[in-house]
Write a protein that holds these residues in place. Structure first.
Motif, PDB file in Angstrom:
ATOM      1  N   SER A 196       0.843  -1.187   0.000  1.00 22.37           N
ATOM      2  CA  SER A 196       0.000   0.000   0.000  1.00 22.37           C
ATOM      3  C   SER A 196       0.881   1.241   0.000  1.00 22.37           C
ATOM      4  O   SER A 196       2.012   1.208   0.496  1.00 22.37           O
ATOM      5  N   SER A 197       0.358   2.339  -0.537  1.00 21.71           N
ATOM      6  CA  SER A 197       1.119   3.592  -0.524  1.00 21.71           C
ATOM      7  C   SER A 197       0.971   4.344   0.793  1.00 21.71           C
ATOM      8  O   SER A 197       1.610   5.373   0.995  1.00 21.71           O
ATOM      9  N   ASP A 228      -4.652  -0.042  -2.688  1.00 21.18           N
ATOM     10  CA  ASP A 228      -4.776   1.013  -1.682  1.00 21.18           C
ATOM     11  C   ASP A 228      -6.167   0.975  -1.082  1.00 21.18           C
ATOM     12  O   ASP A 228      -6.900   1.965  -1.063  1.00 21.18           O
ATOM     13  N   PHE A 245      -5.191   5.693  -0.509  1.00 18.61           N
ATOM     14  CA  PHE A 245      -4.478   6.519  -1.482  1.00 18.61           C
ATOM     15  C   PHE A 245      -4.810   7.986  -1.247  1.00 18.61           C
ATOM     16  O   PHE A 245      -5.975   8.351  -1.071  1.00 18.61           O
ATOM     17  N   TYR A 265       0.014  -0.473 -10.028  1.00 21.94           N
ATOM     18  CA  TYR A 265      -0.875  -1.132  -9.083  1.00 21.94           C
ATOM     19  C   TYR A 265      -1.470  -2.385  -9.725  1.00 21.94           C
ATOM     20  O   TYR A 265      -1.702  -2.414 -10.938  1.00 21.94           O
TER      21      TYR A 265
END
Length: 314
Positions: A196-197, A228, A245, A265
């Motif tokens: 995940s970011s 995300d 996100f 992604y």
């Protein structure tokens, strides 16, 4: 096989040394669903997501949200292994794949990683931090394995950058990266791989800014994320998802710091498809493997970077 079997298997990194190990784990888990899947719950705010209620040791934990449109069937996995896996080391094969084959590749990566995540969701609640770290490590390893299978030298490593003032070396600065792609002695691409970011975007953009300022070269930096999406707040037995996100942060970093050379992604958020800036910057993982990777490797960089500590598969 019970879910306890898969939890024990997922906890041991030694069980995931090749792409085939990830695919076998996925096939075994999906084919055993009747022994551990108690119920499937449709997400209330984004119905394409599902939560799996798991049966393990007289407990019924709820899995992470799974994008049903990306999950592979057992037939999908068999088709991938039979018709695609053996040829991914050939550049001409990868660059000529049709859209359906590329979509299947993306779904295979997503499903195999999410199946590991589901198994780790079976751990007790007090092991959640361990499960999160392990899942991240295994996703990083999976992406290394895909890139290596394509014939590219790739590892997690620390790179050493000399710092000069008026032509005199002052010191070395080290950067640790999830992916360092090399051709011979030359570092060609730097990469970050995260599930995940969330809480990580800033560092990726800053790493590129610092490295390029120190080397005075445009060293390509890419970021790879699984998704995300996380569990939303659960109340009154309602199951929802929430996005991790931050589009405003991503846009600000891209516009005011420096754009990355590729962001990828498995599971794109809706805004990544509709927002013009996001759509021009963020793509599915198959684009990296089938197109962008080769273009990045073809660049002449010649940055003064050395591998300080090749860690291999983490």
């Amino acid at each position: 096989m019970t879910l306890s079997h898969f939890v024990a298997r997922a906890r041991n990194k030694a069980n995931f040394q090749e792409i085939e190990d990830y695919l076998q784990f996925t096939s075994d888990l999906l084919s055993s669903q009747s022994s551990w899947l108690q119920a499937e719950i449709v997400c209330q705010n984004e119905p394409n997501y599902r939560f799996w209620q798991l049966l393990i040791e007289s407990r019924f934990p709820i899995s992470r949200p799974l994008n049903a449109t990306l999950l592979c069937s057992l037939n999908d996995l068999r088709d991938f292994k039979a018709h695609l896996l053996g040829d991914i080391g050939r550049r001409e094969f990868m660059t000529s794949l049709d859209p359906s084959a590329r979509e299947l590749m993306n779904r295979v990566i997503y499903t195999s990683q999410q199946c590991i995540g589901v198994a780790l969701d079976g751990l007790p609640a007090d092991a959640s931090n361990f499960a999160r770290k392990l899942n991240g490590d295994l996703f990083e390893r999976q992406m290394q394995l895909w890139i290596r299978r394509m014939g590219v030298d790739c590892s997690s490593a620390t790179v050493r950058v000399p710092v000069y003032v008026d032509g005199v070396k002052q010191c070395d600065m080290n950067f640790q990266h999830d992916l360092v792609l090399t051709a011979g002695e030359e570092v060609k691409v730097i990469g970050s791989v995260k599930t995940s970011s969330k809480d990580r975007l800033g560092k990726i953009f800053t790493d590129k800014l610092l490295l390029n300022a120190l080397t005075e070269k445009a060293v390509p930096h890419v970021a790879i994320f699984l998704n995300d999406v996380q569990r939303g707040k659960k109340s009154d037995r309602t199951y929802r998802v929430a996005s991790t996100f931050l589009p405003g942060h991503f846009k600000a970093f891209t516009i005011k710091i420096n754009p990355l050379d590729g962001v990828y992604y498995c599971d794109l958020r809706p805004s990544m498809k509709t927002d013009p800036l996001l759509n021009a910057s963020i793509f599915r993982i198959d684009r990296l493997l089938c197109e962008d990777l080769w273009a990045l490797l073809d660049r002449d960089i010649h940055a003064p970077i050395a591998i300080e500590d090749d860690e291999g598969l983490s």
